[in-house]
Write a protein that holds these residues in place. Structure first.
Motif, PDB file in Angstrom:
ATOM      1  N   UNK A  86      53.331  33.339  47.627  1.00 48.10           N
ATOM      2  CA  UNK A  86      52.613  34.545  47.223  1.00 48.10           C
ATOM      3  C   UNK A  86      52.449  34.592  45.712  1.00 48.10           C
ATOM      4  N   UNK A  87      51.886  33.535  45.137  1.00 43.71           N
ATOM      5  CA  UNK A  87      51.658  33.598  43.696  1.00 43.71           C
ATOM      6  C   UNK A  87      50.557  34.591  43.365  1.00 43.71           C
ATOM      7  N   UNK A  88      49.757  34.943  44.375  1.00 44.47           N
ATOM      8  CA  UNK A  88      48.636  35.847  44.101  1.00 44.47           C
ATOM      9  C   UNK A  88      49.125  37.221  43.675  1.00 44.47           C
ATOM     10  N   UNK A 108      43.832  40.198  46.930  1.00 40.25           N
ATOM     11  CA  UNK A 108      43.009  41.114  47.715  1.00 40.25           C
ATOM     12  C   UNK A 108      43.837  42.366  47.987  1.00 40.25           C
ATOM     13  N   UNK A 109      43.436  43.461  47.409  1.00 39.47           N
ATOM     14  CA  UNK A 109      44.215  44.686  47.541  1.00 39.47           C
ATOM     15  C   UNK A 109      44.238  45.115  49.009  1.00 39.47           C
ATOM     16  N   UNK A 110      45.423  45.419  49.482  1.00 39.07           N
ATOM     17  CA  UNK A 110      45.641  45.829  50.875  1.00 39.07           C
ATOM     18  C   UNK A 110      45.168  44.769  51.867  1.00 39.07           C
ATOM     19  N   UNK A 111      44.990  43.552  51.373  1.00 39.19           N
ATOM     20  CA  UNK A 111      44.607  42.446  52.244  1.00 39.19           C
ATOM     21  C   UNK A 111      43.221  42.606  52.863  1.00 39.19           C
ATOM     22  N   UNK A 112      42.383  43.436  52.273  1.00 44.17           N
ATOM     23  CA  UNK A 112      40.989  43.485  52.721  1.00 44.17           C
ATOM     24  C   UNK A 112      40.260  42.334  52.063  1.00 44.17           C
ATOM     25  N   UNK A 113      39.569  41.544  52.836  1.00 47.72           N
ATOM     26  CA  UNK A 113      38.981  40.350  52.246  1.00 47.72           C
ATOM     27  C   UNK A 113      37.813  40.686  51.321  1.00 47.72           C
ATOM     28  N   UNK A 114      37.474  39.711  50.491  1.00 50.49           N
ATOM     29  CA  UNK A 114      36.729  39.960  49.256  1.00 50.49           C
ATOM     30  C   UNK A 114      35.480  40.832  49.323  1.00 50.49           C
ATOM     31  N   UNK A 115      34.484  40.557  50.144  1.00 49.67           N
ATOM     32  CA  UNK A 115      33.305  41.409  49.954  1.00 49.67           C
ATOM     33  C   UNK A 115      33.558  42.862  50.355  1.00 49.67           C
ATOM     34  N   UNK A 116      34.594  43.109  51.142  1.00 50.85           N
ATOM     35  CA  UNK A 116      34.822  44.459  51.673  1.00 50.85           C
ATOM     36  C   UNK A 116      35.840  45.230  50.852  1.00 50.85           C
ATOM     37  N   UNK A 163      38.801  45.726  47.658  1.00 45.77           N
ATOM     38  CA  UNK A 163      38.813  45.591  46.205  1.00 45.77           C
ATOM     39  C   UNK A 163      39.608  44.351  45.864  1.00 45.77           C
ATOM     40  N   UNK A 164      39.090  43.589  44.941  1.00 45.88           N
ATOM     41  CA  UNK A 164      39.707  42.321  44.602  1.00 45.88           C
ATOM     42  C   UNK A 164      40.151  42.343  43.156  1.00 45.88           C
ATOM     43  N   UNK A 165      41.360  41.866  42.916  1.00 45.10           N
ATOM     44  CA  UNK A 165      41.796  41.649  41.547  1.00 45.10           C
ATOM     45  C   UNK A 165      41.742  40.154  41.285  1.00 45.10           C
ATOM     46  N   UNK A 166      41.066  39.769  40.228  1.00 44.42           N
ATOM     47  CA  UNK A 166      40.869  38.360  39.941  1.00 44.42           C
ATOM     48  C   UNK A 166      41.439  38.046  38.567  1.00 44.42           C
ATOM     49  N   UNK A 167      42.366  37.089  38.527  1.00 41.22           N
ATOM     50  CA  UNK A 167      42.843  36.603  37.234  1.00 41.22           C
ATOM     51  C   UNK A 167      42.350  35.183  37.074  1.00 41.22           C
ATOM     52  N   UNK A 168      41.272  35.015  36.343  1.00 45.69           N
ATOM     53  CA  UNK A 168      40.801  33.669  36.033  1.00 45.69           C
ATOM     54  C   UNK A 168      41.092  33.433  34.548  1.00 45.69           C
ATOM     55  N   UNK A 169      40.830  32.228  34.043  1.00 48.79           N
ATOM     56  CA  UNK A 169      41.162  31.970  32.636  1.00 48.79           C
ATOM     57  C   UNK A 169      40.584  32.997  31.674  1.00 48.79           C
ATOM     58  N   UNK A 190      43.815  47.005  31.478  1.00 51.74           N
ATOM     59  CA  UNK A 190      44.244  45.911  32.357  1.00 51.74           C
ATOM     60  C   UNK A 190      43.373  45.846  33.602  1.00 51.74           C
ATOM     61  N   UNK A 191      43.150  47.018  34.199  1.00 45.73           N
ATOM     62  CA  UNK A 191      42.334  47.051  35.407  1.00 45.73           C
ATOM     63  C   UNK A 191      40.931  46.528  35.147  1.00 45.73           C
ATOM     64  N   UNK A 192      40.352  46.926  33.996  1.00 44.84           N
ATOM     65  CA  UNK A 192      39.004  46.450  33.674  1.00 44.84           C
ATOM     66  C   UNK A 192      38.976  44.935  33.546  1.00 44.84           C
ATOM     67  N   UNK A 193      40.039  44.382  32.963  1.00 46.17           N
ATOM     68  CA  UNK A 193      40.075  42.934  32.774  1.00 46.17           C
ATOM     69  C   UNK A 193      40.261  42.201  34.100  1.00 46.17           C
ATOM     70  N   UNK A 194      40.929  42.856  35.054  1.00 49.71           N
ATOM     71  CA  UNK A 194      41.322  42.123  36.261  1.00 49.71           C
ATOM     72  C   UNK A 194      40.393  42.342  37.441  1.00 49.71           C
ATOM     73  N   UNK A 195      39.659  43.439  37.459  1.00 50.84           N
ATOM     74  CA  UNK A 195      38.968  43.757  38.693  1.00 50.84           C
ATOM     75  C   UNK A 195      37.796  42.806  38.949  1.00 50.84           C
ATOM     76  N   UNK A 196      37.533  42.625  40.218  1.00 47.89           N
ATOM     77  CA  UNK A 196      36.411  41.769  40.610  1.00 47.89           C
ATOM     78  C   UNK A 196      35.375  42.570  41.367  1.00 47.89           C
ATOM     79  N   UNK A 197      35.312  43.857  41.065  1.00 47.90           N
ATOM     80  CA  UNK A 197      34.445  44.755  41.817  1.00 47.90           C
ATOM     81  C   UNK A 197      33.736  45.676  40.824  1.00 47.90           C
ATOM     82  N   UNK A 198      32.440  45.819  40.963  1.00 46.32           N
ATOM     83  CA  UNK A 198      31.688  46.534  39.932  1.00 46.32           C
ATOM     84  C   UNK A 198      32.052  48.017  39.900  1.00 46.32           C
TER      85      UNK A 198
END
Lengths: 151, 652
Positions: free
Chosen positions: B1-3, B64-72, B74-80, B125-133
C-alpha cells in the motif's frame, strides 16, 4: 472548512458512479429538452447582469450582494449543465438502465459550491462591517481615498 | 500500500490544523503543536518525495479516495511534478511558520493564527495533489478562505481595505472557475483530469466538441492567472502582501502563488495539451484553421507570452519606484512570476519536445528559487519591521553595520533573485535563458523577444535590489536605527533593554517618523487614546519627541486598556504609513530579544539553504527535469491515473 470539503467530495464520488450509467442518456435528453433550457438561459443571463451591475456599485454592501448573486448564478448554471429533463427521472436504475435521467453529479457539485459560497458570503459581510468600523464609510471610493498611502 | 502515502501530507496538515484548534487554551502548546505539525508535514512530503523520486525513477503514485476508481471517484495523484512543488512548499512553509511563532504576537497566536495557517497548507497540498478538476476548485477555496483571514489578520484600515479587494476579486474568480468547470463537464462529460485528457485526445470517439473546450479552458486560465498574480490580474498583489503578516506574505508569495503556476502547468501542459486546436471561425475575421495535430498549447503560448512580458516589465518598473521595502518585494514578485511564466510561454510555443521539457523545467526551477529567495526576503523585511516598526526605506538605513547577519541574509536572497552563480537563482535564470535561446536557435517566432524581455527583467531586478540594498543596509544609520540599534551586534537582539531605548529615543529628539521604537512598542501598542492622539497630530517629523514623551507618560496606565483599544491604537499610524499592530504581545524586552534573535536565526538558516541549494544544485535540476518530463507526458499520466480497464466500466 475541510470537513465541508471532504463530505460532499465523497458524495460526488458516489454520484459519479451512479452517473456512469445515466450520463449518456441524461445529456441527450438535456439537449433535446428545449423550453426549460431557454428559460433558464434567460434567467441566468439576467442574474449575471444583475450581479455584475451590483459588483460595480460604490457601496460595499451592494458589491457583496453582487458577488453572492454571481456565485449563485454560477450554481444555477452548473445545475443546468447537468441537463434538465422535462420529466426528470431520479437517476436510480440497474446497470445501464437509467436513460433519460437528470445528471445527479452536478447537484452534488452545486451542494459543495453552495456550502463554500455560504461561508465566503458570511465572511464578506463581516468584512464589510469591519471596513465600516475602520473607515467610517462603506463607499469604495472614499475607502480608497482615506487609506491612500505612499506609493 | 505505497499509494496511501500520497494522502499523508494532506492528512498531516489537516490533523495539525485541528490539533492547533484543540490546544488553543495554551499558547505555548499551540505553538509547539503547530511547529511539530509543520515538521511532520515536511517529513511526510520528504517520504512522498522519496517514493515518487522525481530525479530518478519518476513514479506516479495514485491514491483513489474511498477506493472509487479514477473516472468516478476523487483521485489524489503524486507524480514528479506534484512532488517537486510540494517539496519546496514544505520547506518554505516550515521556515515561515517557525518565523511566525516568534513574530506574531501572543494575542494573534491565540486568535487562531496557527489553525488558519495549517488550513491554508491543507488547501495548498490538496491543490498540488488532486487529479480532479472540481476537487481543485474545492482545495482552492480551502486555501483562499484561510488566506482571506490571514490577509485580514491585523484588521486595521489598510488591512480591511486590502482584504476587501482580495476577497471580492477571489470570490469573482471562484465563480468564474465554477463556470468554466461546469462548462467543461457539460462538454466533455468528465471531471477527472486524466479522463479529460483521454477524451480530448480522441474527441470523435467521446463526442467532445473541442471549440467550447478551448473557450472554457481560456476562461479557466484567467482564474489561474489571477491566483498567480500575472498582469493584468496583478492589482491585488501589493496591497494584500503589505497587509498580511510577514510570514504569511512569505507563504503567499513563495508558495500560494505557485499554486496558480502549478495549475497552469498541470492543466494546460498535461491535460489540455492532449487536444488539437480546432478550426476557429469568428464573424468578421478570417477563418483560422490550424494544421492538424497542433495542440491547445499553440493557443496559450502567445497568451502566456504577453502576460509574462507584461508582468516582467510592470513588476520591474513598479519595484524600482517604490519607497517601502515590502512594496519593492511585492512588485518584485509580480516580475518574478513573469519570469516563471516566460519559459512556460516558450515551451508552449515551440513544437520540439526537448525544448519544451527545458522550458517547463526552467519554470519549475525558477519557481523553486523564487519560493525560497522571496520567502527569505519577506522574512528579512518582517524582521526589520519587528525591530524598527517600519520598512519605509526613508526611515531605515545603515542596517548592514548594525546587523551584519540580517544584511547578509538579505544580500543572499537578493543575489539569488538577481541570479549570481553560486546561488540557486543562477540556475533558474540560466535555464530561462537557455530555453529561450534554444527556441531562438530552433527558429521559433518571438523567442528573440523572449530573450530581450528576460534580459530587461534581469537588469531591472539588479536595479531594484541594488536600490533597496543601498537604502536599507548601506549608508549612515538614521536616527531611528541609532535609537533602536545603537551598537553593532551579531543579531538585532543585542539592543539594550526597552526603557533605555525609549528614553534614548525621546532624549535624542529622534526624527524617526515612527512611533514606538523597539521594546517600548510592547507598551506602545497597548496604549489607549493618548498615543493614538499623538499619532494623529500631524507630521511625525516634528512630533516624534513629543510622541516619545507621551508614550513614556502613558505607559503605566496602559495595561488595563481593552483589547479593542489595543487594536485600534496599534493600527492608527500617522497617515497609515506606520503600522505596528503585530507587536504588543511579547511579554518583555528579554523575550523580545530572544524572539528577534530567533527571527534572525531563521532568516540566516534560510539564506544558508539558498546557498546550499545553489552549491549542490544537480539534484534540484534533475528533479525539475523529471517533473517537467512528467508534466509533459500526458499518456503516462492518463495510464497511471485512469488505466484503460476503468474505461469499460464507463460504457462509453
Amino acid at each position: 472548512m475541510t470537513g465541508v470539503a471532504t463530505a460532499p467530495a465523497g458524495l460526488a464520488a458516489h454520484s459519479r458512479a451512479v452517473l456512469a450509467a445515466a450520463q449518456e442518456g441524461g445529456e441527450a435528453a438535456g439537449t433535446t429538452a428545449g423550453e426549460p433550457n431557454v428559460v433558464l438561459a434567460a434567467v441566468l443571463g439576467l442574474l449575471f447582469a444583475v450581479g455584475t451591475y451590483l459588483v460595480l456599485r460604490r457601496d460595499v454592501v451592494r458589491v457583496v450582494w453582487g458577488v453572492s448573486i454571481v456565485s449563485q448564478s454560477a450554481n444555477v448554471y452548473l445545475v443546468t449543465m447537468g441537463g434538465i429533463t422535462p420529466a426528470g427521472d431520479a437517476p436510480i436504475g440497474g446497470h445501464g438502465g437509467a436513460a433519460g435521467a437528470t445528471d445527479p453529479l452536478v447537484q452534488a457539485l452545486v451542494l459543495t459550491a453552495i456550502v463554500i459560497g455560504f461561508g465566503t458570503t458570511a465572511l464578506a459581510l463581516v468584512l464589510t462591517y469591519r471596513v465600516y468600523e475602520e473607515h467610517g464609510t462603506i463607499d469604495t471610493r472614499e475607502i480608497g481615498e482615506a487609506g491612500e498611502v505612499d506609493g | 500500500m505505497t499509494e496511501t502515502i500520497v494522502a499523508a501530507p494532506l492528512l498531516v496538515a489537516l490533523v495539525t490544523a485541528i490539533a492547533t484548534l484543540l490546544t488553543r487554551a495554551s499558547d505555548r502548546l499551540t505553538r509547539a503543536t503547530s511547529l511539530l505539525g509543520a515538521g511532520a508535514y515536511l517529513a511526510a512530503v520528504a517520504v512522498l518525495f522519496r517514493a515518487v523520486d522525481p530525479a530518478g525513477a519518476g513514479r506516479t503514485l495514485v491514491y483513489q479516495v474511498s477506493d472509487w476508481r479514477a473516472p468516478f471517484g476523487i483521485t489524489l495523484v503524486a507524480d514528479p511534478l506534484s512532488a517537486f512543488v510540494l517539496g519546496f512548499g514544505a520547506l518554505v512553509s516550515l521556515a515561515s511558520l517557525a518565523f511566525a511563532a516568534l513574530y506574531v504576537d501572543a494575542y494573534g497566536q491565540r486568535l487562531s493564527f496557527h489553525p488558519l495557517y495549517h488550513f491554508m497548507m491543507v488547501g495548498v497540498t490538496g491543490s498540488f495533489l488532486t487529479g480532479d478538476v472540481f476537487n481543485l476548485f474545492v482545495w482552492f477555496e480551502v486555501m483562499l478562505m484561510s488566506s482571506y483571514i490571514l490577509v485580514l489578520f491585523y484588521s486595521g484600515p489598510e488591512h480591511t481595505r486590502a482584504a476587501l479587494n482580495y476577497v471580492v476579486l477571489n470570490l469573482l474568480g471562484s465563480a468564474v472557475m465554477l463556470l468554466a468547470i461546469g462548462g467543461l463537464y457539460a462538454t466533455t462529460g468528465t471531471l477527472n483530469m486524466a479522463d479529460l485528457a483521454r477524451r480530448l485526445a480522441d474527441p470523435a470517439a467521446y463526442d467532445v466538441a473541442l471549440l467550447p473546450v478551448l473557450g472554457l479552458s481560456a476562461v479557466l486560465f484567467s482564474v489561474f492567472a489571477l491566483k498567480a498574480g500575472l498582469v493584468p490580474f496583478q492589482f491585488w498583489v501589493p496591497a494584500a502582501y503589505r497587509a498580511a503578516p510577514a510570514p504569511v506574505t512569505a507563504m503567499l508569495a513563495g508558495v500560494v502563488k505557485k499554486v496558480g503556476v502549478y495549475a497552469i502547468v498541470r492543466l494546460y501542459f498535461t491535460v489540455f495539451a492532449a487536444a488539437s486546436l480546432p478550426a476557429i471561425r469568428l464573424p468578421g475575421l478570417a477563418d483560422f484553421s490550424p494544421d492538424p495535430g497542433v495542440s491547445f498549447l499553440a493557443f496559450f503560448g502567445p497568451v502566456l507570452f504577453v502576460m509574462a512580458t507584461a508582468s516582467v516589465i510592470f513588476g520591474g518598473f513598479g519595484a524600482v519606484g517604490r519607497v517601502d521595502l515590502d512594496d519593492v518585494l511585492a512588485y518584485s514578485s509580480i516580475a518574478q512570476v513573469g519570469f516563471v511564466v516566460l519559459p512556460l510561454a516558450v515551451a508552449a510555443t515551440v513544437t520540439s519536445p526537448a525544448i519544451r521539457t527545458v522550458g517547463v523545467a526552467a519554470a519549475l526551477v525558477y519557481a523553486f528559487n523564487h519560493g525560497l529567495a522571496k520567502g527569505l526576503l519577506f522574512l528579512v523585511s518582517g524582521t526589520i519591521e519587528d525591530a524598527l516598526g517600519t520598512t519605509d526605506m526613508a526611515a531605515v538605513s545603515g542596517l548592514a553595520a548594525r546587523s551584519p547577519l540580517l544584511a547578509g541574509a538579505f544580500l543572499t536572497g537578493a543575489l539569488a533573485l538577481v541570479g549570481v552563480p553560486p546561488l540557486s537563482g543562477f540556475f533558474g535564470k540560466f535555464l530561462v535563458f537557455d530555453a529561450a535561446a534554444r527556441a531562438y536557435a530552433g527558429g521559433a517566432s518571438g523567442a528573440g523577444i523572449a530573450i530581450g524581455v528576460a534580459l530587461l527583467g534581469a537588469i531591472l531586478t539588479i536595479a531594484y535590489y541594488t536600490r533597496a540594498w543601498n537604502a536599507v543596509f548601506w549608508g549612515d544609520a538614521t536616527e531611528l536605527v541609532d535609537a533602536v540599534l545603537p551598537t553593532r551586534g551579531p543579531d538585532l537582539g543585542a539592543s539594550p533593554a526597552g526603557g533605555a531605548v525609549a528614553d534614548g529615543a525621546g532624549r535624542d529628539e529622534a526624527h524617526t517618523g515612527v512611533e514606538g521604537t523597539d521594546d517600548d512598542r510592547d507598551a506602545a501598542t497597548a496604549s489607549g487614546d493618548a498615543e493614538a492622539e499623538a499619532d494623529r497630530t500631524g507630521e511625525a517629523e516634528t512630533e516624534a519627541d513629543r510622541t516619545g514623551e507621551e508614550e513614556r507618560d502613558a505607559a503605566p496606565a496602559r495595561d488595563d486598556s481593552s483589547p479593542d483599544d489595543q487594536e485600534s491604537a496599534g493600527t492608527t499610524g500617522d497617515e497609515g504609513r506606520v503600522q505596528l499592530p503585530h507587536s504588543g504581545g511579547h511579554p518583555g524586552p528579554a523575550s523580545r530579544r530572544v524572539a528577534l534573535a530567533g527571527e534572525v536565526t531563521i532568516v540566516v538558516s534560510m539564506a544558508i539553504a539558498v546557498v546550499a541549494f545553489g552549491v549542490g544544485f544537480e539534484p534540484v535540476v534533475a528533479a525539475a527535469q523529471g517533473a517537467a518530463e512528467a508534466a509533459l507526458d500526458t499518456g503516462g499520466y492518463v495510464d497511471a491515473v485512469a488505466p484503460a480497464a476503468a474505461e469499460e466500466v464507463s460504457g462509453s
